[in-house]
Write a protein that holds these residues in place. Structure first.
Motif, short mmCIF file in Angstrom:
data_model
loop_
_atom_site.label_atom_id
_atom_site.label_comp_id
_atom_site.label_asym_id
_atom_site.label_seq_id
_atom_site.Cartn_x
_atom_site.Cartn_y
_atom_site.Cartn_z
N ARG A 167 0.83 -1.21 0.00
CA ARG A 167 0.00 0.00 0.00
C ARG A 167 0.86 1.25 0.00
NH1 ARG A 167 -5.34 -0.76 0.80
NH2 ARG A 167 -6.04 -2.84 1.44
N ARG A 168 2.01 1.21 0.67
CA ARG A 168 2.92 2.36 0.64
C ARG A 168 3.46 2.58 -0.77
NH1 ARG A 168 7.56 2.12 4.89
NH2 ARG A 168 7.91 4.17 3.95
N ILE A 169 3.79 1.49 -1.45
CA ILE A 169 4.30 1.60 -2.82
C ILE A 169 3.26 2.24 -3.73
CG2 ILE A 169 4.97 0.26 -4.85
CD1 ILE A 169 6.26 -1.76 -2.92
N VAL A 170 2.04 1.75 -3.64
CA VAL A 170 0.97 2.30 -4.49
C VAL A 170 0.69 3.75 -4.13
CG1 VAL A 170 -1.45 2.05 -5.14
CG2 VAL A 170 -0.03 0.01 -4.84
N LYS A 171 0.74 4.09 -2.85
CA LYS A 171 0.48 5.47 -2.44
C LYS A 171 1.53 6.42 -3.00
CE LYS A 171 -0.08 8.44 1.62
NZ LYS A 171 -0.10 8.49 3.10
N VAL A 172 2.80 6.02 -2.93
CA VAL A 172 3.87 6.87 -3.49
C VAL A 172 3.69 7.02 -4.99
CG1 VAL A 172 6.35 7.05 -3.88
CG2 VAL A 172 5.49 6.31 -1.66
N LEU A 194 13.63 -0.58 -1.02
CA LEU A 194 13.25 -1.87 -1.58
C LEU A 194 13.99 -2.11 -2.88
CD1 LEU A 194 9.39 -1.52 -1.09
CD2 LEU A 194 10.94 -2.82 0.36
N ALA A 195 13.85 -3.31 -3.40
CA ALA A 195 14.41 -3.62 -4.71
C ALA A 195 13.46 -3.10 -5.79
CB ALA A 195 14.61 -5.12 -4.87
N ALA A 196 14.03 -2.58 -6.87
CA ALA A 196 13.20 -2.05 -7.95
C ALA A 196 12.32 -3.14 -8.56
CB ALA A 196 14.07 -1.40 -9.02
N SER A 197 12.85 -4.38 -8.63
CA SER A 197 12.06 -5.48 -9.19
C SER A 197 10.84 -5.78 -8.31
CB SER A 197 12.93 -6.73 -9.32
OG SER A 197 13.48 -7.10 -8.06
N THR A 198 11.00 -5.65 -6.99
CA THR A 198 9.87 -5.87 -6.09
C THR A 198 8.79 -4.81 -6.31
OG1 THR A 198 11.30 -6.86 -4.42
CG2 THR A 198 9.18 -6.00 -3.66
N VAL A 199 9.22 -3.55 -6.43
CA VAL A 199 8.27 -2.47 -6.66
C VAL A 199 7.54 -2.67 -7.98
CG1 VAL A 199 8.03 0.02 -6.98
CG2 VAL A 199 9.61 -0.86 -5.26
N HIS A 200 8.29 -3.08 -8.99
CA HIS A 200 7.68 -3.29 -10.30
C HIS A 200 6.61 -4.38 -10.25
CE1 HIS A 200 7.52 -4.98 -14.47
NE2 HIS A 200 7.47 -3.70 -14.76
N ARG A 201 6.91 -5.49 -9.54
CA ARG A 201 5.91 -6.57 -9.43
C ARG A 201 4.67 -6.11 -8.68
NH1 ARG A 201 10.50 -9.88 -8.61
NH2 ARG A 201 10.24 -9.70 -6.34
N VAL A 202 4.86 -5.32 -7.63
CA VAL A 202 3.71 -4.83 -6.87
C VAL A 202 2.84 -3.92 -7.74
CG1 VAL A 202 3.01 -3.39 -4.92
CG2 VAL A 202 4.83 -5.07 -4.64
N LEU A 203 3.47 -3.02 -8.49
CA LEU A 203 2.71 -2.12 -9.35
C LEU A 203 1.91 -2.89 -10.40
CD1 LEU A 203 5.32 0.76 -9.84
CD2 LEU A 203 3.35 0.74 -8.31
N ARG A 204 2.52 -3.93 -10.95
CA ARG A 204 1.80 -4.75 -11.93
C ARG A 204 0.66 -5.52 -11.27
NH1 ARG A 204 5.17 -8.21 -16.07
NH2 ARG A 204 3.02 -8.45 -16.75
N ARG A 205 0.91 -6.00 -10.05
CA ARG A 205 -0.11 -6.77 -9.34
C ARG A 205 -1.35 -5.92 -9.07
NH1 ARG A 205 2.53 -8.40 -4.41
NH2 ARG A 205 3.77 -9.69 -5.82
N TYR A 206 -1.14 -4.64 -8.79
CA TYR A 206 -2.26 -3.75 -8.49
C TYR A 206 -2.81 -3.06 -9.75
CZ TYR A 206 -1.83 -4.15 -3.42
OH TYR A 206 -1.84 -4.62 -2.13
N ARG A 264 0.78 13.83 -16.24
CA ARG A 264 1.69 14.19 -15.16
C ARG A 264 1.07 15.20 -14.19
NH1 ARG A 264 6.84 12.06 -14.55
NH2 ARG A 264 7.12 10.52 -16.19
N ALA A 265 0.16 16.02 -14.67
CA ALA A 265 -0.42 17.05 -13.80
C ALA A 265 -1.43 16.46 -12.83
CB ALA A 265 -1.07 18.14 -14.65
N THR A 266 -2.25 15.53 -13.28
CA THR A 266 -3.33 15.02 -12.45
C THR A 266 -3.14 13.57 -12.01
OG1 THR A 266 -4.62 14.27 -14.37
CG2 THR A 266 -4.95 16.55 -13.62
N GLY A 267 -2.27 12.83 -12.71
CA GLY A 267 -2.09 11.41 -12.39
C GLY A 267 -3.16 10.52 -12.95
N ARG A 268 -4.08 11.06 -13.72
CA ARG A 268 -5.15 10.26 -14.30
C ARG A 268 -4.71 9.69 -15.64
NH1 ARG A 268 -10.04 14.62 -13.28
NH2 ARG A 268 -9.98 14.57 -10.98
N PRO A 269 -5.27 8.53 -16.04
CA PRO A 269 -4.94 7.98 -17.36
C PRO A 269 -5.26 8.97 -18.48
CG PRO A 269 -6.08 6.35 -16.03
CD PRO A 269 -6.15 7.65 -15.27
#
Length: 330
Positions: free
Chosen positions: A76-81, A98-110, A120-125
């Motif tokens: 949840r901290r990774i996703v929040k950042v 953390l390891a960059a590979s760990t962060v990458h897997r978490v981002l893909r998982r979520y 970049r301004a709003t963070g929306r797709p």
């Protein structure tokens, strides 16, 4: 999905299991008959006893428990950042230890989208759009480029030699210190939203009369290609807010649209074209003077419109969407 080296398909497993369970074959005999190990025969026979024919289907190889998996709190901290700061895996990993590979897997998982697909301004797709027909919308913008001194500039020769070349270049204007003012070239561009067909001129300024005259020539270019322009999109530059620009478009029956202030993404197609123009023409090779670079613009534009594959068009050039374009097959 059965892997490539599997001896048994689900149907073969069912036949093996029935031979053992229903017909009374020994495990060794059934294993020899189906060319598998006795332990494999036992596994499918046991599963058939418990689950029947439905147990012959493939199961996920994912373990039931993953003790070393990243905790939910850290995920949840990774996703929040990612959401609040819009950082990539490497920078998030450095911030959280953390390891960059760990962060990458978490981002893909979520299911977090790539940063390239976020505003970049709003963070929306980013909402990508494309008008259905050529001429429905033409993007217009101006990009300023510094002129190249005779002999080449600092990008090719470095600051020292480029500075000497600038001093030798003969120009009509000089600053208070006697240094020549090389000036700028203003790239006025009009690009069709549907086909990405582009028209560009290098002009001495970006004033209202210059912009209006450019549009008259750009409209003639699109008309010759069989494109009827209906709307034009520009930013909020002074030349596009002038009465001259308004009257020029109104006389041609064209609707003028402007982007929201501080939102260049709205005019992103022409902004991206200018980036391509800089990479593949303006700074693509070491020009020895501004005249040489300007002479290379027209051939590059022809290549872009007629021959260069565009990723947004499935690898086809803009001319592929404008059947009446003169010189399409040259």
């Amino acid at each position: 999905m059965v892997h490539a080296n599997a001896k048994l398909t689900p149907r073969g497993r069912l036949e093996l299991a029935r031979c053992v369970v229903e017909d009374g074959w020994s495990l060794r005999r059934a294993a020899e008959r189906f060319q598998v190990a006795p332990t494999t025969a036992k596994r499918w026979a046991d599963r058939y006893r418990r689950l029947g024919a439905a147990g012959m289907a493939d199961r996920s190889s994912r373990p039931h428990h993953s003790p070393a998996r990243t905790s939910e709190r850290i995920e949840r901290r990774i996703v929040k950042v990612r959401v609040t700061h819009r950082l990539g895996p490497a920078r998030i990993a450095a911030r959280l230890g953390l390891a960059a590979s760990t962060v990458h897997r978490v981002l893909r998982r979520y299911g977090c989208p790539s940063l390239a697909h976020l505003d970049r301004a709003t963070g929306r797709p980013i909402r990508r759009y494309e008008h259905a027909c050529p001429g429905d919308l033409i993007h217009v913008d101006v990009k300023k480029l510094g002129n190249i001194p005779d002999g080449g500039g600092h990008r090719v020769h470095g600051r020292q030699t480029g500075g000497r070349n600038s001093q030798r270049t003969q120009t009509a204007e000089r600053n208070a210190y006697g240094n020549p003012l090389l000036g700028y070239g203003f790239l006025h561009t009009a690009i069709d939203d549907h086909s990405r067909l582009a028209y560009t001129e290098i002009l001495p300024d970006e004033r209202k009369d210059t912009a209006a005259a450019f549009w008259t020539r750009a409209q003639a270019f699109f008309t010759a290609a069989g494109i009827t322009v209906r709307r034009v999109l520009t930013d909020n530059g002074s030349c596009y807010r002038s009465r001259t620009w308004r009257d020029t478009l109104t006389a041609a029956g064209i609707t003028h649209k402007r982007t929201r202030p501080y939102r260049p993404q709205t005019n992103g197609k022409v902004e991206r074209f200018h980036r391509t123009l800089a990479d593949e023409w303006a700074y693509a090779r070491p020009y020895t003077c501004e005249t040489q670079r300007r002479a290379a613009l027209a051939p590059w534009l022809h290549m872009y419109n007629h021959h260069r594959g565009h990723t947004a068009l499935g690898g086809l050039p803009p001319a592929s969407r404008v059947p009446n374009l003169t010189g399409q097959y040259s």
